[in-house]
Design an enzyme around this catalytic site. Structure first.
Site, PDB file in Angstrom:
ATOM      1  N   GLY A  47       0.835  -1.191   0.000  1.00  0.00           N
ATOM      2  CA  GLY A  47       0.000   0.000   0.000  1.00  0.00           C
ATOM      3  C   GLY A  47       0.866   1.235   0.000  1.00  0.00           C
ATOM      4  O   GLY A  47       1.519   1.541  -0.987  1.00  0.00           O
ATOM      5  N   PHE A  48       0.857   1.972   1.111  1.00  0.00           N
ATOM      6  CA  PHE A  48       1.633   3.222   1.236  1.00  0.00           C
ATOM      7  C   PHE A  48       1.185   4.241   0.188  1.00  0.00           C
ATOM      8  O   PHE A  48       1.998   4.791  -0.548  1.00  0.00           O
ATOM      9  CB  PHE A  48       3.148   2.975   1.098  1.00  0.00           C
ATOM     10  CG  PHE A  48       3.742   2.168   2.215  1.00  0.00           C
ATOM     11  CD1 PHE A  48       4.144   2.790   3.396  1.00  0.00           C
ATOM     12  CD2 PHE A  48       3.893   0.802   2.083  1.00  0.00           C
ATOM     13  CE1 PHE A  48       4.694   2.040   4.430  1.00  0.00           C
ATOM     14  CE2 PHE A  48       4.435   0.045   3.112  1.00  0.00           C
ATOM     15  CZ  PHE A  48       4.835   0.665   4.293  1.00  0.00           C
ATOM     16  N   HIS A  49      -0.112   4.449   0.098  1.00  0.00           N
ATOM     17  CA  HIS A  49      -0.620   5.452  -0.824  1.00  0.00           C
ATOM     18  C   HIS A  49      -2.059   5.813  -0.447  1.00  0.00           C
ATOM     19  O   HIS A  49      -2.690   5.122   0.367  1.00  0.00           O
ATOM     20  CB  HIS A  49      -0.574   4.927  -2.274  1.00  0.00           C
ATOM     21  CG  HIS A  49      -1.359   3.673  -2.470  1.00  0.00           C
ATOM     22  ND1 HIS A  49      -0.798   2.433  -2.600  1.00  0.00           N
ATOM     23  CD2 HIS A  49      -2.702   3.466  -2.525  1.00  0.00           C
ATOM     24  CE1 HIS A  49      -1.735   1.526  -2.740  1.00  0.00           C
ATOM     25  NE2 HIS A  49      -2.893   2.128  -2.700  1.00  0.00           N
ATOM     26  N   ALA A  50      -2.521   6.896  -1.037  1.00  0.00           N
ATOM     27  CA  ALA A  50      -3.946   7.237  -1.001  1.00  0.00           C
ATOM     28  C   ALA A  50      -4.375   7.396  -2.454  1.00  0.00           C
ATOM     29  O   ALA A  50      -3.531   7.533  -3.348  1.00  0.00           O
ATOM     30  CB  ALA A  50      -4.164   8.539  -0.244  1.00  0.00           C
ATOM     31  N   HIS A  95      -3.408   4.336   3.092  1.00  0.00           N
ATOM     32  CA  HIS A  95      -3.569   3.000   3.678  1.00  0.00           C
ATOM     33  C   HIS A  95      -2.338   2.131   3.456  1.00  0.00           C
ATOM     34  O   HIS A  95      -1.640   2.258   2.443  1.00  0.00           O
ATOM     35  CB  HIS A  95      -4.843   2.308   3.202  1.00  0.00           C
ATOM     36  CG  HIS A  95      -5.053   2.284   1.717  1.00  0.00           C
ATOM     37  ND1 HIS A  95      -5.443   3.391   0.988  1.00  0.00           N
ATOM     38  CD2 HIS A  95      -4.923   1.285   0.818  1.00  0.00           C
ATOM     39  CE1 HIS A  95      -5.557   3.069  -0.280  1.00  0.00           C
ATOM     40  NE2 HIS A  95      -5.223   1.798  -0.421  1.00  0.00           N
TER      41      HIS A  95
END
Ligand code: T46
Length: 144
Positions: A47-50, A95
């Site tokens: 993830g590590f993004h929006a 997230h």
């Protein structure tokens, strides 16, 4: 931050169980894409993004994993360990997924086709964008 969990209606009989997912019914958007994540290695975080526009529902079909949700104000961690519930991941929620069990299969239903331009992968940029909407603090809560 309000965590939105969808409880699915389970059709069950002596043979076992069945859950049906329908766009704009128990899935609260037009359904354009489905993908699933499996075979995630130990101690990996994904993830590590929006997303700028994408809304999604994540359902753990098998095993378990955790989802950190961050709206730029507070962070909450949710355990996903049942196919009976879906976690709504609205646009502009940072997230990260972690603690995947070996048998984890995470199904994700998405409101748009895949578009790399919809990703915000820089946390500082994400915070700058959320600050525009007024952000005070950044606290962490764990739910499960
Ligand atoms: C998300 C979380 C929950 C595609 O080609 N098509 C797709 O529909 C998707 C989702 C990914 N990809 C490609 C892009 C990368 O080369 O598959 C590769 C792995 O994707 P990514 O590194 O973005 O995977 P995650 O697990 O970090 O994030 C995924 C979704 O991409 C993302 O939208 O919200 O799961």
């Amino acid at each position: 931050m309000k965590i939105e969990i969808i409880d699915f209606d389970i059709k069950g009989d002596e043979r076992g169980f069945l859950i049906a997912l329908e766009e704009n019914k128990n899935i609260p958007f037009d359904l354009k894409r489905i993908y699933y994540i499996f075979g995630t290695k130990e101690n990996i975080r994904r993830g590590f993004h929006a997303h700028k526009q994408l809304n999604q529902v994540a359902i753990c079909l098998s095993g378990s994993c955790k989802m950190l949700m961050d709206d730029g104000v507070e962070k909450k961690t949710i355990l996903l360990d049942t196919p009976e519930q879906g976690l709504l991941i609205r646009k502009m929620i940072w997230h990260e997924m972690f603690d995947f069990s070996k048998d984890c299969v995470l199904l994700v239903l998405a409101s748009e086709l895949y578009d790399e331009n919809d990703y915000i992968r820089d946390y500082n940029k994400f915070i700058r964008l959320t600050r525009k909407n007024g952000v005070k603090n950044n606290e962490t809560t764990t739910i499960w």
